[in-house]
Design a protein around this motif. Structure first.
Motif, mmCIF file in Angstrom:
data_model
loop_
_atom_site.group_PDB
_atom_site.id
_atom_site.type_symbol
_atom_site.label_atom_id
_atom_site.label_comp_id
_atom_site.label_asym_id
_atom_site.label_seq_id
_atom_site.Cartn_x
_atom_site.Cartn_y
_atom_site.Cartn_z
ATOM 1 N N GLU A 104 8.787 84.909 86.882
ATOM 2 C CA GLU A 104 9.160 83.983 85.806
ATOM 3 C C GLU A 104 9.280 84.725 84.476
ATOM 4 O O GLU A 104 10.191 84.454 83.694
ATOM 5 C CB GLU A 104 8.126 82.856 85.668
ATOM 6 C CG GLU A 104 8.511 81.873 84.577
ATOM 7 C CD GLU A 104 7.626 80.641 84.527
ATOM 8 O OE1 GLU A 104 7.806 79.827 83.595
ATOM 9 O OE2 GLU A 104 6.762 80.490 85.409
ATOM 10 N N VAL A 128 11.904 78.472 89.086
ATOM 11 C CA VAL A 128 11.058 78.299 90.264
ATOM 12 C C VAL A 128 10.987 79.633 90.994
ATOM 13 O O VAL A 128 12.029 80.200 91.357
ATOM 14 C CB VAL A 128 11.625 77.208 91.201
ATOM 15 C CG1 VAL A 128 10.709 77.012 92.405
ATOM 16 C CG2 VAL A 128 11.809 75.891 90.450
ATOM 17 N N THR A 129 9.784 80.136 91.211
ATOM 18 C CA THR A 129 9.607 81.464 91.829
ATOM 19 C C THR A 129 8.798 81.409 93.124
ATOM 20 O O THR A 129 8.369 82.441 93.622
ATOM 21 C CB THR A 129 8.912 82.415 90.845
ATOM 22 O OG1 THR A 129 7.628 81.887 90.505
ATOM 23 C CG2 THR A 129 9.731 82.607 89.575
ATOM 24 N N SER A 130 8.603 80.241 93.686
ATOM 25 C CA SER A 130 7.786 80.094 94.892
ATOM 26 C C SER A 130 8.343 80.898 96.056
ATOM 27 O O SER A 130 9.558 80.952 96.277
ATOM 28 C CB SER A 130 7.711 78.620 95.292
ATOM 29 O OG SER A 130 7.102 78.470 96.557
ATOM 30 N N ASP A 131 7.445 81.511 96.838
ATOM 31 C CA ASP A 131 7.863 82.210 98.058
ATOM 32 C C ASP A 131 8.402 81.245 99.110
ATOM 33 O O ASP A 131 9.008 81.669 100.098
ATOM 34 C CB ASP A 131 6.687 82.993 98.648
ATOM 35 C CG ASP A 131 6.298 84.197 97.808
ATOM 36 O OD1 ASP A 131 7.160 84.675 97.033
ATOM 37 O OD2 ASP A 131 5.142 84.655 97.918
ATOM 38 N N GLU A 132 8.175 79.965 98.910
ATOM 39 C CA GLU A 132 8.596 78.956 99.882
ATOM 40 C C GLU A 132 10.036 78.500 99.666
ATOM 41 O O GLU A 132 10.520 77.625 100.393
ATOM 42 C CB GLU A 132 7.663 77.736 99.799
ATOM 43 C CG GLU A 132 6.203 78.051 100.074
ATOM 44 C CD GLU A 132 6.007 78.736 101.412
ATOM 45 O OE1 GLU A 132 6.569 78.243 102.419
ATOM 46 O OE2 GLU A 132 5.322 79.775 101.453
ATOM 47 N N ILE A 133 10.710 79.078 98.692
ATOM 48 C CA ILE A 133 12.093 78.662 98.419
ATOM 49 C C ILE A 133 12.949 78.789 99.676
ATOM 50 O O ILE A 133 13.006 79.842 100.316
ATOM 51 C CB ILE A 133 12.706 79.500 97.276
ATOM 52 C CG1 ILE A 133 12.029 79.147 95.945
ATOM 53 C CG2 ILE A 133 14.217 79.253 97.171
ATOM 54 C CD1 ILE A 133 12.433 80.067 94.799
ATOM 55 N N TYR A 137 13.176 73.308 100.644
ATOM 56 C CA TYR A 137 12.417 73.327 99.390
ATOM 57 C C TYR A 137 13.329 72.929 98.222
ATOM 58 O O TYR A 137 12.955 72.105 97.378
ATOM 59 C CB TYR A 137 11.844 74.726 99.180
ATOM 60 C CG TYR A 137 10.952 74.861 97.955
ATOM 61 C CD1 TYR A 137 9.563 74.886 98.092
ATOM 62 C CD2 TYR A 137 11.495 74.990 96.678
ATOM 63 C CE1 TYR A 137 8.743 75.011 96.976
ATOM 64 C CE2 TYR A 137 10.686 75.116 95.555
ATOM 65 C CZ TYR A 137 9.309 75.137 95.720
ATOM 66 O OH TYR A 137 8.497 75.255 94.608
ATOM 67 N N TYR A 141 13.051 69.660 95.824
ATOM 68 C CA TYR A 141 12.864 69.855 94.385
ATOM 69 C C TYR A 141 13.925 69.103 93.588
ATOM 70 O O TYR A 141 13.637 68.535 92.521
ATOM 71 C CB TYR A 141 12.922 71.346 94.060
ATOM 72 C CG TYR A 141 12.497 71.679 92.641
ATOM 73 C CD1 TYR A 141 11.204 72.111 92.365
ATOM 74 C CD2 TYR A 141 13.395 71.562 91.576
ATOM 75 C CE1 TYR A 141 10.809 72.406 91.066
ATOM 76 C CE2 TYR A 141 13.006 71.858 90.274
ATOM 77 C CZ TYR A 141 11.719 72.283 90.032
ATOM 78 O OH TYR A 141 11.329 72.566 88.745
#
Length: 237
Positions: A104, A128-133, A137, A141
């Motif tokens: 981020e 959004v920097t989640s590894d779950e992207i 996802y 979102y």
């Protein structure tokens, strides 16, 4: 940053310098870039490519479009993707960056460098920097997002890097259906295959997209290709 001359004239100046000083062309290009306030030529050319097309790209996208933004490293694809989000935010649209590549902090810094004179629009962007992207996802979102919302995914080739995620082709199909249904515009930053030869053609095209896993590129509606300070947007046929 405004250049002292059009980019083609700067290239001509670098070629003349290389010939007269007997130095490699890439060194002459970097020298010209430093005189223009850039650390190296690739940074100058990438910013010019992103800047020239960014003035019109948002107006040329339709609700529900799936956009590819593709180029080699250092040629402006990330800058163009981020500029698209800045332009969307300035147009008072929801704008979201989904990144599996940047932190981020890195993304904010990049946005701020592009946002000079835009009254802090970059501070309002969602990152959004989640590894779950993944497709699921992103769809969750953006659930409820209004038509015309713009989201950029950084980047296409690592959406299915984790084996727990669906195949890339399945994710692109799901995101395409979501975009068409909701009117959300989805942009995908994409790598170009190393086999692209700029000596044989000026810009890469759809055949040069790097595909470690099979994807039907016909699912995309528009594609933008960048190289060496030039950028071109066209419909995917």
């Amino acid at each position: 940053m405004k250049l002292s001359a059009p980019i083609f004239q700067l290239k001509r100046r670098a070629k003349l310098m290389a010939r007269n000083s007997n130095v490699p062309l890439h060194e002459a290009l970097d020298q010209i870039a430093r005189e223009e306030g850039f650390a190296r030529w690739s940074l100058l050319s990438s910013q010019i490519a992103a800047g020239s097309l960014s003035k019109t790209i948002l107006s040329r996208l339709n609700d529900g479009d799936l956009l590819l933004v593709a180029g080699r490293p250092g040629h402006g694809k990330t800058s163009l993707g981020l500029q698209l989000l800045l332009d969307a935010a300035q147009d008072e649209r929801k704008a979201v960056l989904f990144t599996l590549e940047l932190t981020e902090q890195q993304a904010r810094k990049h946005f701020q460098s592009l946002d000079e004179g835009s009254h802090g629009v970059a501070d309002n962007l969602e990152i959004v920097t989640s590894d779950e992207i993944s497709a699921d996802y992103i769809i969750r979102y953006l659930s409820g997002a209004r038509p015309g919302t713009v989201a950029v995914i950084d980047y296409l080739q690592i959406l299915d890097q984790q084996r727990s995620k669906p195949a890339l082709s399945d994710q692109v199909v799901a995101l395409g259906e979501f975009a068409r249904k909701t009117g959300v515009v989805l942009g995908f930053i994409s790598q170009i295959d190393r086999s692209f030869d700029p000596d044989s053609k000026r810009l890469p095209d759809i055949r040069d997209i790097r595909l470690p896993n099979l994807v039907d590129l016909g699912l995309f509606t528009k594609a933008c290709f960048l190289h060496n300070g030039e950028a071109q947007l066209h419909d995917v046929v």
